[in-house]
Design an enzyme around this catalytic site. Structure first.
Site, short mmCIF file in Angstrom:
data_model
loop_
_atom_site.label_atom_id
_atom_site.label_comp_id
_atom_site.label_asym_id
_atom_site.label_seq_id
_atom_site.Cartn_x
_atom_site.Cartn_y
_atom_site.Cartn_z
N PRO A 202 0.89 -1.18 -0.02
CA PRO A 202 -0.27 0.14 0.01
C PRO A 202 0.61 1.12 -0.20
O PRO A 202 1.84 1.59 0.29
CB PRO A 202 -0.77 -0.56 1.34
CG PRO A 202 -0.40 -1.32 2.40
CD PRO A 202 0.56 -1.92 1.50
N TRP A 203 0.23 2.70 -0.31
CA TRP A 203 0.90 3.15 0.03
C TRP A 203 1.18 4.01 0.86
O TRP A 203 2.11 4.86 1.21
CB TRP A 203 0.57 4.11 -1.38
CG TRP A 203 -1.15 5.22 -0.58
CD1 TRP A 203 -2.65 4.38 -1.47
CD2 TRP A 203 -1.63 5.49 -0.03
NE1 TRP A 203 -3.88 4.49 -0.30
CE2 TRP A 203 -2.66 5.56 0.40
CE3 TRP A 203 -1.13 7.08 1.20
CZ2 TRP A 203 -3.87 6.24 1.06
CZ3 TRP A 203 -2.05 7.40 1.97
CH2 TRP A 203 -3.52 6.75 2.41
N LYS A 227 4.51 -5.63 -6.11
CA LYS A 227 3.39 -4.77 -6.72
C LYS A 227 3.48 -3.80 -6.09
O LYS A 227 3.33 -3.17 -4.99
CB LYS A 227 2.41 -4.84 -7.26
CG LYS A 227 1.99 -3.89 -8.05
CD LYS A 227 0.11 -4.09 -8.25
CE LYS A 227 -0.86 -3.01 -7.22
NZ LYS A 227 -0.14 -1.26 -6.89
N GLU A 230 1.08 3.09 -6.34
CA GLU A 230 0.96 3.54 -8.02
C GLU A 230 1.46 5.23 -6.86
O GLU A 230 2.63 5.77 -8.32
CB GLU A 230 -0.12 3.94 -8.94
CG GLU A 230 -0.93 2.93 -8.74
CD GLU A 230 -1.42 1.40 -8.37
OE1 GLU A 230 -2.57 2.77 -7.38
OE2 GLU A 230 -1.17 0.61 -7.64
N GLY A 283 -5.00 -3.64 1.67
CA GLY A 283 -5.62 -2.65 1.02
C GLY A 283 -6.51 -2.28 1.54
O GLY A 283 -7.24 -2.76 2.38
N GLU A 300 -4.58 -7.91 4.51
CA GLU A 300 -4.87 -7.11 5.66
C GLU A 300 -5.62 -5.85 4.96
O GLU A 300 -4.91 -5.49 4.44
CB GLU A 300 -3.08 -6.44 5.95
CG GLU A 300 -3.06 -5.64 7.25
CD GLU A 300 -3.15 -4.46 6.50
OE1 GLU A 300 -4.42 -3.83 7.82
OE2 GLU A 300 -2.23 -3.60 6.91
N GLU A 432 -14.63 4.54 6.34
CA GLU A 432 -13.38 4.49 7.54
C GLU A 432 -12.65 6.20 6.92
O GLU A 432 -12.85 6.56 5.55
CB GLU A 432 -12.28 3.31 6.57
CG GLU A 432 -10.99 3.77 6.95
CD GLU A 432 -9.75 2.75 7.03
OE1 GLU A 432 -9.02 2.33 7.86
OE2 GLU A 432 -10.51 1.91 6.05
N PHE A 434 -9.80 8.10 6.07
CA PHE A 434 -8.39 7.64 6.79
C PHE A 434 -8.26 9.32 6.14
O PHE A 434 -7.41 9.59 5.24
CB PHE A 434 -8.48 7.39 4.74
CG PHE A 434 -7.17 5.97 4.70
CD1 PHE A 434 -7.59 5.24 6.48
CD2 PHE A 434 -6.35 6.38 4.05
CE1 PHE A 434 -6.70 4.14 6.07
CE2 PHE A 434 -5.44 5.07 4.30
CZ PHE A 434 -6.06 4.14 4.71
N SER A 492 2.15 -2.57 17.23
CA SER A 492 3.01 -2.54 15.87
C SER A 492 4.09 -2.64 16.08
O SER A 492 4.72 -1.61 16.41
CB SER A 492 2.32 -2.47 14.56
OG SER A 492 2.68 -2.86 13.82
#
Length: 530
Positions: A202-203, A227, A230, A283, A300, A432, A434, A492
């Site tokens: 993820p970004w 991957k 982006e 994601g 996740e 969510e 964000f 975490s």
């Protein structure tokens, strides 16, 4: 925070970790407390010299070579602070990615047959190279992601910690024997790598999530195709470049970058190609549910974390916990707290203290050491936050502070926001956000708080504050989430498992459990003469 003084911030940080000196701070602890480090300089975080050769790459890495893809198309990468173009990255597609999968498939046999000690040594070398390059990597991450520089450098240390941990775990994959119910048979249980892992990063945490997935995969003996995200492709490729310098063999670790238009095709390839044995994705819930092929999968996904404040709570801990749980990375974290349930006896005082904190946060240039809130990642993220806040306001929510774009700071900035008067018909209660928005909801009883906190299809993280030890155990056991923070919001680390209940995911990352996602169990029955 604008009002932070270096000495007071450092003292608060050190005391919160019960450290007697900076040398005792772990990589994970530094990352998890990074919002408190707004006044620390890069020298405080790391003092090694940056390597002379820049780690920024525009190509993808396939089978030991940096490639531009068949079409040699480019897509632009933007700085969310001001919309400026950082650079251009080659845009690979599913066919290009198939070459990476084939390379990883061919490399799997030799890599899986290496001894655990050999894999361990290579992972530790990779870890060491990351530590040597924290200043450059931290600035690179901040430039393309927008999180404050202290957080960017903290994430790099957090990312390194997973390689440190899994370099040791590589040598702790144990089998066992099991007694059969007959005398002339024996069983041996082996744990073996599953094969090629397709990994989607993820970004919002492109460094930490890469190593949290790749570390255990390589330690277990799997090969990998990543991957990259982006919006933030530079930091993952920089980490892979360091893996290459560490001596990871060709084909073992591959990475492809792509624009948003090619992302779905690459995800579909991971899902459908029989050479890919497992897929690890971080994601949204909506995207994660699209996996339909029968293969190993680790998801996740998104969260909607509640934070409960009981009457007995220590408000100073609540405030410092709010700083990390809500405002780290501008609220762009899957474990970010969103719905704050505050008991009626402490409600007014808690709202007052959280409001003071929220108003004190400084928005600005992420490279400025006094900045605590950077921009959102892109216009889609900003529009989502604005839509949810406006919906709540239109349905009667009260804006205590913030509530709108901060156009005087930049195009992608949204004011740290505190809302009260939240009702069930408001989208922001159930989606969510964000972003840097807190919903405050008053409650009366412990039973009500638990019921409302669990009233969600998601269950990634839940937090609560209480000084009643019996209540702590009751609530900890009753909350339906994979991560529970009791009087703490730093949930975490490399040593502990990370993952959710319900629609928030499948499997676990981190700790010894993270290895299980990349191992399969083989039972060998052996007939013997007695």
């Amino acid at each position: 925070m604008a009002s932070c003084k270096p000495s007071s911030v450092v003292r608060l940080f050190l005391s919160s970790l019960n450290c007697v000196s900076r040398q005792r701070i772990t990589h994970s602890a530094l990352y998890n407390s990074s919002p408190l480090l707004c006044a620390l300089s890069s020298k405080d975080l790391h003092t090694s010299t940056i390597m002379s050769l820049s780690l920024r790459r525009s190509e993808s890495y396939i089978n030991g070579e940096w490639v531009k893809g068949r079409a040699e198309k480019l897509f632009q990468v933007f700085n969310p602070k001001n919309g400026s173009i950082i650079g251009e990255v080659y845009d690979l597609d599913a066919e290009d990615t198939k070459a990476a999968v084939d390379a990883a498939y061919e490399a799997f046999g030799p890599w899986s047959k290496k001894t655990a000690k050999e894999r361990s040594a290579l992972l530790y070398k990779w870890y060491s190279l990351i530590l040597e390059n924290i200043p450059e990597l931290g600035e690179m991450l901040t430039e393309e992601n927008g999180k404050p520089l202290a957080e960017g450098k903290g994430e790099i240390m957090y990312a390194a910690s997973f390689l440190d941990w899994y370099s040791a775990e590589a040598r702790r994959v144990y089998g066992e024997t099991i007694e059969f119910p007959v005398t002339n048979r024996r069983s041996i249980i082996r744990k073996e790598p599953v094969g090629v892992a397709g990994i989607i990063v993820p970004w919002n945490f492109p460094a930490g999530m890469l190593t949290r997935k790749v570390g255990p995969a390589l330690a277990a003996g799997c090969t990998v195709v990543v991957k990259s995200p982006e919006d933030t492709p530079y930091i993952p490729t920089a980490l892979v470049e360091l893996a290459n310098r560490a001596g990871i063999p060709r084909g073992v670790l591959n990475i492809v970058s792509c624009s948003r238009s090619n992302a779905a095709g690459i995800g579909q390839l991971f899902s459908s190609d029989p050479k890919v044995s497992t897929v690890s994705f971080t994601g949204s819930c909506e995207v994660g549910k699209c996996a339909v092929e029968v293969k190993r999968i680790s998801l996740e996904l998104g969260g909607l974390a509640p934070l409960i404040v009981f009457d007995s709570a220590d408000l100073s801990k609540v405030v410092s916990g709010t700083l990390f749980a809500k405002f780290r990375n501008c609220g762009q974290a899957c474990i970010s707290a969103q719905n704050f349930f505050i008991q009626e006896g402490i409600y007014d005082k808690a709202v007052e203290e959280i409001t003071k904190l929220t108003k004190s946060l400084k928005m600005g240039d992420p490279m400025d050491s006094t900045t605590s809130i950077g921009p959102l990642i892109n216009s889609r993220g900003l529009e989502k936050v604005e839509r949810l806040v406006n919906d709540a306001k239109s349905k009667g929510a009260t804006v205590i502070c913030g509530g709108s774009r901060a156009t005087d700071v930049g195009e992608l900035y949204f004011q740290p926001t505190l809302l009260t008067g939240i009702t069930e018909d408001m989208d922001i209660l159930h989606q969510e956000v964000f972003g840097p928005v807190i919903n405050v909801i008053k409650f009366k009883t412990e039973e009500e708080a638990i019921r409302r906190a669990n009233d969600s299809e998601r269950g990634l993280a839940s937090y609560f504050y209480s000084s009643d030890i019996s209540q702590c155990y009751r609530v900890m056991e009753a909350l339906q989430a994979g991560l529970i923070g009791c009087n703490d919001t730093t949930v975490s680390s490399a040593e502990t498992p990370f993952g959710g209940y319900k629609q928030s995911g499948i499997g676990r990352e981190g700790g010894k459990y993270g290895m299980d996602e990349f191992l399969q169990i083989k039972m060998c029955a052996i007939g013997i003469d007695i």
